[in-house]
Design a protein around this motif. Structure first.
Motif, PDB file in Angstrom:
ATOM      1  N   GLU A   1       1.087  -1.182   0.096  1.00 33.82           N
ATOM      2  CA  GLU A   1      -0.180   0.151   0.211  1.00 33.82           C
ATOM      3  C   GLU A   1       1.482   1.408  -0.005  1.00 33.82           C
ATOM      4  O   GLU A   1       0.470   2.105  -0.812  1.00 33.82           O
ATOM      5  CB  GLU A   1      -0.729   0.213   0.967  1.00 33.82           C
ATOM      6  N   ILE A   2       2.054   1.145   0.995  1.00 33.78           N
ATOM      7  CA  ILE A   2       2.844   2.582   1.180  1.00 33.78           C
ATOM      8  C   ILE A   2       3.307   2.319  -0.262  1.00 33.78           C
ATOM      9  O   ILE A   2       3.549   3.533  -1.021  1.00 33.78           O
ATOM     10  CB  ILE A   2       3.466   2.024   1.977  1.00 33.78           C
ATOM     11  N   LEU A   3       4.401   1.653  -1.065  1.00 36.03           N
ATOM     12  CA  LEU A   3       4.598   1.445  -2.876  1.00 36.03           C
ATOM     13  C   LEU A   3       3.076   1.790  -3.518  1.00 36.03           C
ATOM     14  O   LEU A   3       4.090   3.008  -4.381  1.00 36.03           O
ATOM     15  CB  LEU A   3       5.192   0.267  -2.916  1.00 36.03           C
ATOM     16  N   ALA A   4       2.015   1.379  -3.039  1.00 36.16           N
ATOM     17  CA  ALA A   4       1.427   2.136  -4.562  1.00 36.16           C
ATOM     18  C   ALA A   4       1.243   3.651  -4.146  1.00 36.16           C
ATOM     19  O   ALA A   4       1.265   4.234  -5.163  1.00 36.16           O
ATOM     20  CB  ALA A   4      -0.202   1.246  -4.436  1.00 36.16           C
ATOM     21  N   GLU A   5       0.771   3.986  -3.176  1.00 33.47           N
ATOM     22  CA  GLU A   5      -0.069   5.198  -2.665  1.00 33.47           C
ATOM     23  C   GLU A   5       1.267   6.380  -3.089  1.00 33.47           C
ATOM     24  O   GLU A   5       1.550   7.297  -3.851  1.00 33.47           O
ATOM     25  CB  GLU A   5      -0.209   5.012  -1.172  1.00 33.47           C
ATOM     26  N   ASN A   6       3.137   6.106  -2.804  1.00 37.28           N
ATOM     27  CA  ASN A   6       3.802   7.119  -3.328  1.00 37.28           C
ATOM     28  C   ASN A   6       4.344   7.184  -4.483  1.00 37.28           C
ATOM     29  O   ASN A   6       4.692   8.256  -4.971  1.00 37.28           O
ATOM     30  CB  ASN A   6       5.380   6.588  -2.651  1.00 37.28           C
ATOM     31  N   MET A   7       3.772   5.869  -5.238  1.00 37.37           N
ATOM     32  CA  MET A   7       4.406   5.500  -6.460  1.00 37.37           C
ATOM     33  C   MET A   7       3.382   6.506  -7.362  1.00 37.37           C
ATOM     34  O   MET A   7       3.343   7.458  -8.453  1.00 37.37           O
ATOM     35  CB  MET A   7       4.227   4.294  -6.945  1.00 37.37           C
ATOM     36  N   GLY A   8       1.962   6.481  -7.087  1.00 35.91           N
ATOM     37  CA  GLY A   8       0.764   7.392  -7.746  1.00 35.91           C
ATOM     38  C   GLY A   8       1.215   8.784  -7.085  1.00 35.91           C
ATOM     39  O   GLY A   8       1.148   9.997  -8.093  1.00 35.91           O
ATOM     40  N   ASN A   9       1.365   9.654  -5.667  1.00 37.90           N
ATOM     41  CA  ASN A   9       1.373  11.006  -6.045  1.00 37.90           C
ATOM     42  C   ASN A   9       3.313  11.109  -6.726  1.00 37.90           C
ATOM     43  O   ASN A   9       3.447  12.770  -6.974  1.00 37.90           O
ATOM     44  CB  ASN A   9       2.628  10.617  -4.195  1.00 37.90           C
ATOM     45  N   SER A  10       3.671  10.238  -7.044  1.00 42.52           N
ATOM     46  CA  SER A  10       5.269  10.907  -7.749  1.00 42.52           C
ATOM     47  C   SER A  10       5.266  10.928  -9.207  1.00 42.52           C
ATOM     48  O   SER A  10       5.914  10.894  -9.864  1.00 42.52           O
ATOM     49  CB  SER A  10       5.867  10.024  -7.232  1.00 42.52           C
ATOM     50  N   GLY A  11       4.299  10.791  -9.561  1.00 45.55           N
ATOM     51  CA  GLY A  11       3.352  10.673 -10.708  1.00 45.55           C
ATOM     52  C   GLY A  11       2.852   9.136 -11.736  1.00 45.55           C
ATOM     53  O   GLY A  11       2.771   8.976 -12.884  1.00 45.55           O
ATOM     54  N   LEU A  12       2.876   8.186 -10.686  1.00 45.15           N
ATOM     55  CA  LEU A  12       2.163   6.912 -11.667  1.00 45.15           C
ATOM     56  C   LEU A  12       1.990   5.751 -11.198  1.00 45.15           C
ATOM     57  O   LEU A  12       2.279   5.284 -10.126  1.00 45.15           O
ATOM     58  CB  LEU A  12       3.598   6.336 -11.805  1.00 45.15           C
ATOM     59  N   ALA A  13       0.267   6.196 -11.508  1.00 49.36           N
ATOM     60  CA  ALA A  13      -0.437   5.059 -10.559  1.00 49.36           C
ATOM     61  C   ALA A  13      -0.335   3.617 -11.524  1.00 49.36           C
ATOM     62  O   ALA A  13      -0.273   3.451 -12.296  1.00 49.36           O
ATOM     63  CB  ALA A  13      -1.654   5.416 -11.022  1.00 49.36           C
ATOM     64  N   ILE A  14      -0.744   2.925 -10.277  1.00 48.01           N
ATOM     65  CA  ILE A  14      -0.393   2.166 -10.320  1.00 48.01           C
ATOM     66  C   ILE A  14      -1.297   0.292  -9.777  1.00 48.01           C
ATOM     67  O   ILE A  14      -1.662   0.950  -8.550  1.00 48.01           O
ATOM     68  CB  ILE A  14       0.929   0.935 -10.109  1.00 48.01           C
ATOM     69  N   ASN A  15      -1.769  -0.592 -10.790  1.00 47.89           N
ATOM     70  CA  ASN A  15      -2.434  -1.745 -10.045  1.00 47.89           C
ATOM     71  C   ASN A  15      -1.569  -2.636  -8.740  1.00 47.89           C
ATOM     72  O   ASN A  15      -0.031  -2.953  -8.728  1.00 47.89           O
ATOM     73  CB  ASN A  15      -3.093  -2.327 -11.079  1.00 47.89           C
ATOM     74  N   MET A  16      -2.342  -2.170  -7.367  1.00 49.90           N
ATOM     75  CA  MET A  16      -1.453  -3.106  -6.362  1.00 49.90           C
ATOM     76  C   MET A  16      -1.167  -4.697  -7.226  1.00 49.90           C
ATOM     77  O   MET A  16      -0.208  -5.342  -6.465  1.00 49.90           O
ATOM     78  CB  MET A  16      -1.813  -2.942  -5.168  1.00 49.90           C
ATOM     79  N   ALA A  17      -2.084  -4.729  -7.705  1.00 48.43           N
ATOM     80  CA  ALA A  17      -2.242  -6.395  -8.132  1.00 48.43           C
ATOM     81  C   ALA A  17      -0.760  -7.138  -8.662  1.00 48.43           C
ATOM     82  O   ALA A  17      -0.163  -7.754  -9.419  1.00 48.43           O
ATOM     83  CB  ALA A  17      -3.403  -6.846  -9.195  1.00 48.43           C
ATOM     84  N   ASP A  18      -0.193  -5.660  -9.735  1.00 49.09           N
ATOM     85  CA  ASP A  18       1.061  -5.696  -9.813  1.00 49.09           C
ATOM     86  C   ASP A  18       2.189  -5.846  -9.553  1.00 49.09           C
ATOM     87  O   ASP A  18       3.302  -6.429  -9.552  1.00 49.09           O
ATOM     88  CB  ASP A  18       1.411  -4.169 -11.212  1.00 49.09           C
ATOM     89  N   ILE A  19       2.125  -5.800  -8.335  1.00 50.41           N
ATOM     90  CA  ILE A  19       3.234  -5.344  -7.707  1.00 50.41           C
ATOM     91  C   ILE A  19       4.307  -6.491  -7.066  1.00 50.41           C
ATOM     92  O   ILE A  19       5.166  -7.198  -6.713  1.00 50.41           O
ATOM     93  CB  ILE A  19       3.350  -5.342  -6.329  1.00 50.41           C
ATOM     94  N   PRO A  20       3.586  -7.844  -6.907  1.00 54.17           N
ATOM     95  CA  PRO A  20       3.807  -9.497  -6.579  1.00 54.17           C
ATOM     96  C   PRO A  20       4.866  -9.854  -7.988  1.00 54.17           C
ATOM     97  O   PRO A  20       5.585 -10.411  -7.472  1.00 54.17           O
ATOM     98  CB  PRO A  20       2.878 -10.197  -6.052  1.00 54.17           C
ATOM     99  N   LYS A  21       3.963  -9.929  -8.629  1.00 56.74           N
ATOM    100  CA  LYS A  21       4.595 -10.137 -10.074  1.00 56.74           C
ATOM    101  C   LYS A  21       6.219  -8.835 -10.235  1.00 56.74           C
ATOM    102  O   LYS A  21       6.589  -9.873 -10.766  1.00 56.74           O
ATOM    103  CB  LYS A  21       3.600  -9.502 -11.376  1.00 56.74           C
ATOM    104  N   ALA A  22       6.091  -7.802 -10.145  1.00 59.58           N
ATOM    105  CA  ALA A  22       7.485  -7.136  -9.853  1.00 59.58           C
ATOM    106  C   ALA A  22       8.871  -7.224  -9.167  1.00 59.58           C
ATOM    107  O   ALA A  22       9.660  -7.307  -9.169  1.00 59.58           O
ATOM    108  CB  ALA A  22       6.766  -5.446 -10.521  1.00 59.58           C
ATOM    109  N   MET A  23       8.048  -7.987  -7.903  1.00 62.32           N
ATOM    110  CA  MET A  23       9.229  -7.979  -6.895  1.00 62.32           C
ATOM    111  C   MET A  23       9.321  -9.516  -6.808  1.00 62.32           C
ATOM    112  O   MET A  23      10.011 -10.190  -6.112  1.00 62.32           O
ATOM    113  CB  MET A  23       8.813  -7.590  -6.093  1.00 62.32           C
TER     114      MET A  23
END
Length: 438
Positions: A172-194
């Motif tokens: 949640e922190i990762l998605a929120e801060n990336m969104g605040n910095s200009g890149l909205a992401i889907n949290m479902a993509d985080i496990p795939k990327a990591m």
């Protein structure tokens, strides 16, 4: 000079000089704001307004600390220790000793992994689980650097990869801060990327188990006073503690809230009578204190990040860095991960690092043409990099607290150095690969 660079340098230098991380973040924010052209009053206002960004996370940590203490008072950790020691006890021949070593390592690994996602009590289980097992580990000549590596893997890999428990907070922190910095992401993509970076951690664990620390190591057997007093437990208490864990997970998933998940678990334990009503307040306060420090660091990190954004020097830094790198994605990924390593080593918390590095890395990644998945991998890996090897990290302080109960385990050389070698180096390599491949 760029205000972002000055602020980060001030924060890092103070952290490395053992100044409290919260003070280091506040000092860095003040210096960065003033350097970036903000007035003292404006800097303070921006910093203060940024604190609200992590209020929910800080409260989640506090309640999870209370939940951890409540679980420990039911006696569930003692049941686990007794079970393992009962199986291990009396094994004399070499084959049975080898099986006993494997059982201990596997049990500790399982509990460490569960402490992040399934039973979100973080490091609270270590002082309960490890000291009673030290004498048995001494008899089996288990190298404590191996146990430190196993514990640190279990305290980091699950939350990096899996979106449950502390992993949910991290994502949640990762998605929120990336969104605040200009890149909205889907949290479902985080496990795939990591997934690829986490594979690096797994490789480091396997190297530690089967190569680095497979040889026996001798320790002196010393009686530990704190181990002599054991928590009484009943079958009813154990049943209710398991129900509390299930309730916490179900509520967390249904309401999408760690706060109410932890609260549900605490209520179930209250109803069981495992905690006396007159002791409940002091016990929960003790648990909240245990986790409160992490919450304060995260509050300060959010304020720090907001001040950096308000200076406007983030965009300048991104433009300058992109010009120096010249579109070389491989070089850019390596430099960003190295910066992430330095920042997280100084702060000691991957959760608190995200607001800082996302502010810089997301715009830079967009400027250089990295895909959203590659950007997730870069920011997530950079945040997690220093967690394993930092002297100030819970992931190293927790294992040392348990393994040094008899004074025979050095924090730097027996925990920090082994975990840095086995986890941070593979994370650098695999995080870089993920950024290039994805």
């Amino acid at each position: 000079m760029n205000a972002v660079i000055i602020a980060v340098l001030v924060m890092l230098i103070l952290s490395l000089l053992r100044v409290n991380v919260v003070f280091a973040l506040i000092s860095g924010a003040l210096v960065g704001g003033l350097t970036g052209g903000l007035s003292l009053t404006n800097t303070i206002d921006v910093f203060s307004s940024g604190l609200g960004g992590s209020a929910e996370v800080a409260l989640s940590y506090a309640l999870l600390g209370g939940f951890a203490i409540a679980i420990s008072k039911t006696g569930l950790p003692n049941v686990m220790v007794d079970y393992v020691l009962k199986i291990v006890g009396g094994n004399a021949d070499d084959r049975r000793k080898s099986l006993s070593r494997a059982l201990i390592v596997f049990s500790i690994l399982l509990m460490a992994c569960f402490s992040q996602n399934v039973i979100p009590i973080h490091i609270a289980f270590i002082p309960i689980l490890i000291p009673p097992m030290l004498n048995v580990m001494n008899e089996l000549k288990i190298d404590r650097r191996l146990i430190a590596s196993v514990l640190t893997f279990g305290l980091t890999a699950p939350y990096i990869l899996l979106p449950a428990g502390f992993g949910k907070i991290f994502h949640e922190i990762l998605a929120e801060n990336m969104g605040n910095s200009g890149l909205a992401i889907n949290m479902a993509d985080i496990p795939k990327a990591m997934l690829i970076p986490t594979a690096g951690l797994l490789l480091g664990l396997l190297v530690a188990i089967f190569f680095s620390y497979r040889k026996p190591k001798n320790y002196e057997t010393i009686n530990i006073a704190s181990v002599e007093e054991k928590q009484d437990y009943s079958k009813i208490g154990i049943i209710f503690s398991l129900l509390a864990i299930v309730a916490a997970l179900v509520v967390q998933l249904l309401l999408n809230s760690m706060i109410f998940g932890a609260l549900a678990g605490i209520i179930v334990i209250y109803l069981s009578g495992s905690i006396k009503w007159k002791e409940a307040d002091s016990l929960l306060t003790e648990g909240m204190k245990m986790m409160a420090y992490i919450g304060f660091v995260m509050l300060a990190a959010f304020g720090f990040a907001d001040v950096l954004k308000a200076t406007g020097d983030v965009d300048t830094l991104v433009t300058q860095a992109a010009g120096i790198i010249g579109g070389n994605k491989a070089l850019a990924a390596a430099l960003m991960l190295f910066v992430g390593l330095l920042v997280t080593m100084g702060i000691g918390s991957s959760f608190s690092t995200i607001p800082i590095i996302a502010t810089i890395f997301v715009p830079l990644s967009l400027e250089l043409g990295f895909s959203p998945m590659a950007t997730i991998a870069l920011v997530g890996t950079a945040a997690a990099l220093g967690d394993a090897g930092s002297p100030a990290s819970d992931s190293t302080l927790g294992p040392t607290a348990g393994l040094n109960a008899d004074g025979q385990h050095n924090h730097i050389w027996d925990t920090c150095v082994p975990t840095f070698i086995h986890y941070n180096i593979p994370l650098l390599v695999f995080g870089w690969l993920a950024a290039i491949i994805l």
